[in-house]
Structure formats: C-alpha cells, structure tokens
Design a protein around this motif. Sequence first.
Motif, short mmCIF file in Angstrom:
data_model
loop_
_atom_site.label_atom_id
_atom_site.label_comp_id
_atom_site.label_asym_id
_atom_site.label_seq_id
_atom_site.Cartn_x
_atom_site.Cartn_y
_atom_site.Cartn_z
N ALA A 1 47.94 25.27 -31.80
CA ALA A 1 47.68 24.21 -32.34
C ALA A 1 48.53 23.60 -33.61
N PRO A 2 49.04 24.67 -34.56
CA PRO A 2 49.65 23.99 -35.69
C PRO A 2 50.96 23.33 -35.43
N GLN A 3 51.32 23.40 -34.31
CA GLN A 3 52.75 22.59 -33.86
C GLN A 3 52.18 20.96 -33.52
N TYR A 4 50.95 20.70 -33.49
CA TYR A 4 50.67 19.36 -32.87
C TYR A 4 49.88 18.49 -33.87
N THR A 5 49.96 17.29 -33.63
CA THR A 5 48.99 16.26 -34.60
C THR A 5 47.86 15.72 -33.55
N HIS A 6 47.79 16.00 -32.39
CA HIS A 6 46.90 15.67 -31.48
C HIS A 6 46.78 16.68 -30.22
N ILE A 7 45.54 16.93 -30.01
CA ILE A 7 45.27 17.95 -28.80
C ILE A 7 44.10 17.13 -28.15
N LEU A 8 44.45 16.89 -26.79
CA LEU A 8 43.67 16.11 -25.96
C LEU A 8 43.11 16.81 -24.77
N ALA A 9 42.26 16.29 -24.02
CA ALA A 9 41.90 16.78 -22.69
C ALA A 9 41.07 15.67 -22.15
N SER A 10 40.76 15.75 -21.02
CA SER A 10 39.91 14.69 -20.21
C SER A 10 38.43 14.93 -20.64
N ALA A 11 37.72 14.00 -20.64
CA ALA A 11 36.34 14.00 -21.09
C ALA A 11 35.33 14.68 -19.70
N SER A 12 35.93 15.50 -19.11
CA SER A 12 35.27 16.18 -17.93
C SER A 12 34.56 17.49 -18.47
N THR A 13 33.62 17.92 -17.54
CA THR A 13 32.99 19.08 -18.11
C THR A 13 34.09 20.29 -18.44
N PHE A 14 35.27 20.20 -18.15
CA PHE A 14 36.10 21.18 -18.45
C PHE A 14 36.41 20.90 -20.15
N GLY A 15 36.87 19.47 -20.19
CA GLY A 15 37.24 19.23 -21.67
C GLY A 15 36.31 19.44 -22.49
N LYS A 16 35.09 18.83 -22.22
CA LYS A 16 33.93 18.90 -23.04
C LYS A 16 33.41 20.42 -23.57
N ASN A 17 33.58 21.28 -22.44
CA ASN A 17 33.33 22.64 -22.88
C ASN A 17 34.28 23.19 -23.74
N LEU A 18 35.27 23.02 -23.55
CA LEU A 18 36.58 23.75 -24.28
C LEU A 18 36.73 23.00 -25.93
N LEU A 19 36.86 21.75 -25.75
CA LEU A 19 37.84 21.28 -27.00
C LEU A 19 36.71 21.48 -28.07
N PRO A 20 35.57 21.23 -28.27
CA PRO A 20 34.78 21.46 -29.35
C PRO A 20 34.83 22.78 -29.94
N ARG A 21 35.03 23.79 -29.06
CA ARG A 21 34.93 25.18 -29.65
C ARG A 21 36.33 25.66 -30.28
N ILE A 22 37.50 24.71 -29.36
CA ILE A 22 38.76 24.95 -30.24
C ILE A 22 38.75 24.46 -31.79
N ALA A 23 38.19 23.33 -31.53
CA ALA A 23 38.24 22.54 -32.72
C ALA A 23 37.44 23.16 -33.86
N ALA A 24 36.34 23.55 -33.60
CA ALA A 24 35.70 24.15 -34.62
C ALA A 24 36.17 25.41 -35.34
N VAL A 25 37.02 26.29 -34.35
CA VAL A 25 37.85 27.43 -34.97
C VAL A 25 38.70 26.77 -35.79
#
Lengths: 313, 249
Positions: free
Chosen positions: A81-105
């Motif tokens: 993550a520190p190498q990036y300004t943006h982290i994106l995924a599709s708003a599929s069940t895959f993305g919705k499951n994963l990204l908030p967890r990553i973001a909180a950390v």
Amino acid sequence: MATLIIADCENNQLAPTTGSVISAAQEIGGDIDLFVSGHDTNDIVSNAQSIAGVRKVWVAEGEEYAHPLAESLTPLVVNLAPQYTHILASASTFGKNLLPRIAAVLDMAVVSDVCKIIAPHVYERYCYAGNILATVKNHSAIQVLTIRTTAFSHAEKKAPSSASTESISSDSINEQSRFMGIETHQSDRPDLTIANTVIAGGRGLGSKENFSIIETLAHKLNAAIGASRAAVDAGYAPNDWQVGQTGKVVAPKLYIAIGISGAIQHTAGMKDSQVIVAINKDADAPIFQAADYGLVADLFKVLPQFIELLAAR
Amino acid sequence: MKIMTAIKRVPDYNLRVRPLPDQLQVDLRNVKMSINPFCEIAVEEAVRIKERGIASEVIAVSIGEDACKEQIRVALAIGADRGIFVKTNAEIQPLASAKILYALYRQEQPDLVILGKQSIDGDNNQTGQMLAGLAGLPQGTFASAVTFAEGAVTVTREVDVGLETIKLTLPAVITADLRLNTPRYLTLPNIMRARKKEMTTIALDSLNVDVTPKIELLGVASPTQRQPCTFVNDAVELVDKLTNEARVL
C-alpha cells in the motif's frame, strides 16, 4: 500518482469486470499496477499482462490463495500500500469483503461503489437505495475505492505482454479462516454484470418451475437472468441472480422486468439500464415508474407470444 | 459464549429521501426512523444463537444521538440482554464506527460480533470488515447461515458466484445478509420487558477514539429522472417499439 487494482480472481480467472476498474483507474490517471492471486495463476497473469495500460502485475500464488480469503490477502496488500495513492477493486462481493479490512488496517476511509471520478480524490456515488447521488471528497492519504463496474467501460484494450510481474508472499499464515466449499449455479448464460440484455423475474412468476419461461426468453435474446429479492427469497431463483441495492448492480442496454413490482431496493440495482421494459399485471406497480416501456398484462399469456415473435424475426 | 451486536438508526426502508433545497444535505426532517433492517437480522440471529443454548449473553450497541436508545429498546425486545448506548452528536462514518466497536470489543471481550452487512442510508458495507481488520479477527461477511462446532463457526456467504462456505476460528466478526433469518414480530410483553433491561450510556469521549470524518460530503442530488413510461397494448407492439424505436432488439 499510482493505482493498485486488486483484481477479482474468483474461480481462478480474471473477472470480466476488471476492465471497468482499469477504466476508472485511467480516469484517475497515473501508473496502474494489478494485484492478482490464486492457486495456479498462469492464465490470470498472462491475461493481466496483456491488458493495455498495466505497468506491473503483483502475483500471490499458492494453495492458500486458491480462494480469496480476506485474512490471507490483507497482509499482502497492506505491505504494498505505501507505494500507491489509490487502491481500487470492483464493488463485487470480492471487493466489498476485502477492501474495508485493508483500509482499516491502514487507517484509511473507503469510498464504496464509486460511479464517477470527478477528480483524483472526488467521486460520485449513490446512497439511500439509489435515491441520492452524493459527491464526496476523500481526505485519506491513500484513496481506497470500490468501483461500480457498470458505470465504467469494461472494454479491455489488448497489448503485447509488456507488464512486468513480481511474486509476493507473506510471513504471516492465516490460521483464522478456511474455505470449505462453494455452491455455484452452472449456467451458459452471459455474466449478469456485463450482459447487454438482462431478463429478470419476480414473485409474479409464482414458482420455480414457472421461472423456466424467463430462461427460455433469456436464451432467445442471449441475455443474462436476474431476479428480484422476492423471487430469490421464495426460492424461485438462486441468490447470485438477485439484482438490487444489496445484490448485483446491472446496467445493460435492455432490461426486461417480468412480474416484478419494483420496490426501490430493486430499482436501485437496474435503473441505469439504457432501456427498461416492465411486464406486470398490476397497472399500479411502481416498476412502471422506472420503465421506458410498460405492458400491463398476464405474463403467462404475453410471454409465449413474445418468445414466438422473437423467434419469427 | 458472549455475542455483541450493533444497530443503526436509519430512515425507514419504505421512504424515498430527497436532497434539501441547498443540495448540500439529505432532507431527514420529520422522516420516520427505524432500526436498520440488516442490523435487525443481526440481533435476531444473536438471540436465536442464545435460544439454541450456544450463547449466554447478547449485547446490543448503538452509536449516536439520544433517539438511538429507541432502536436499542427494539433490540432488547427482540431478546438482547443489555444495551450499550454510545452517545455522540458527531457524524460517525464507517471507520469511526469500527473504531468505537473495537474499543467496546476490548472492554466486553465477546466471542462473536454480529453486525448487519450494510446500512440502508449510507449503503457503505464497510463497518464489519473494518472492525475485523482493526481487531485482527476473521470475518464472515454477507452471511446467510451460521453454525457452530468445536470452537469454530461455519458461515455460508452470499457471494457473486453463489454460496460460499468458510470456517472461522472464534472470536470472529459476522455480517448478516437478508436471508440469514426473518426477524420475529415484537410482542407487547417483550416490549414491556425490554423497558426494564439494563442500558448503559457511555460518552464517546471516554472511549478515546478518533472519529474525525475522513470523507467530506460536497453535495447531494436526486438521480436524473426517466421520461414517463410508454404503455403498449400487446407483445406485437412491444417488439415493434423495441425494434424500431428503442433499437435494442
């Protein structure tokens, strides 16, 4: 600016909506890298490399990544993550499951279901079951976004395999979650989220057996099949056909709603379709407020005729 | 086993909310407020787990203004044992909610946290996953079935490709999808009983949590309206319109 796209690699293949997430990243601007994961990633990687505009592909390969468990993938993405300004995924069940967890950390906010990029940190998204279109500015240092893929072009441009690849792994072993199995509904119909035509059935069908008439019509039009929540709750259709606020969002060229009353929770998932047709015997059904063309009739009388006319063309 | 659930007070699901004339905020004046439907399912599931003899206590948490106590009372009437009301007038975004719930998680040490998968106002679908990330717990999102065996929980998840089953160690975070259960009707005796149950009020400040909003709302609008529906008389006319007017066949 640099964007990391966490690609949805469910079923050991690159999801067809990946192109839409890349389109969104291109509107943001800057370099685009892809993160893919799986047990045997050869096909995924070569597909990812051949998408025009991708600079680099990060590859997490191994048995533990055969299914995308958030507990396994989060440490890998957090390290990148520190190498990036943006982290994106599709708003599929895959993305919705994963990204908030990553973001909180990472102590970052998430903007869910982005449907328009106004500036690299300003977006539009729907809330209140699609009744409100909000413009939001995200003040987080890393912009974590899930993308409403129907709002962006999914046409991938192919390029010679120019993107570099790099393997990544993690020291931490996930002992918290384990994949046990998946029940998928085998279908030769096009993918619901990218189909040009969607035929959706509701409670008006009356039974699982009657739902086959939707399948016949879908077959004639090479369409994907959708369903309202009521139809899924009643067991007429599997859960992955559900279109709506909490199911899948679709925006085909043609959406035909059959026997669907049209609660706002349903229209939230299909109102951006180009042309909407509603067939319902109740002239007061709210679905007609969302439709371009309406036919007030008994679907069991109209559909056989409709199918016949389509066959005769 | 101890279960923590959380509930959000949101506009009733039947309402169509609109922007205020200044297009800066949503008009929530005189709007009927209810328990978020997904949160109600989460509380119902926690209570059913207790009724099956697997859990011994169910705690219901809500965060917000005083009026949120009404929704905690609903959770207590469903069958939660006690309520925790985190009082604040500040805007609480999902990351802040997750941090508050994490602070309560550390205080209460539950074996399971069950939340709704999303609230029907923000439609964010984030808080459960964020709590799991902060607490380093496994997550079972979009759950449509939950079973327990030997210190682990098996969760069936409604995912885009079908129904996925995963097994999580405890403690864990679960977020409820629509088909997890159908919440019970509240009976008058249960509503009366709920009034006597314990509800603790905690000032947000005492939790020492940074709730500064990271997302700024710049404006709100109604989505563009479609032209009124054109009604056709039969299948022949429909095929004609779709072929020659809409040109989608």
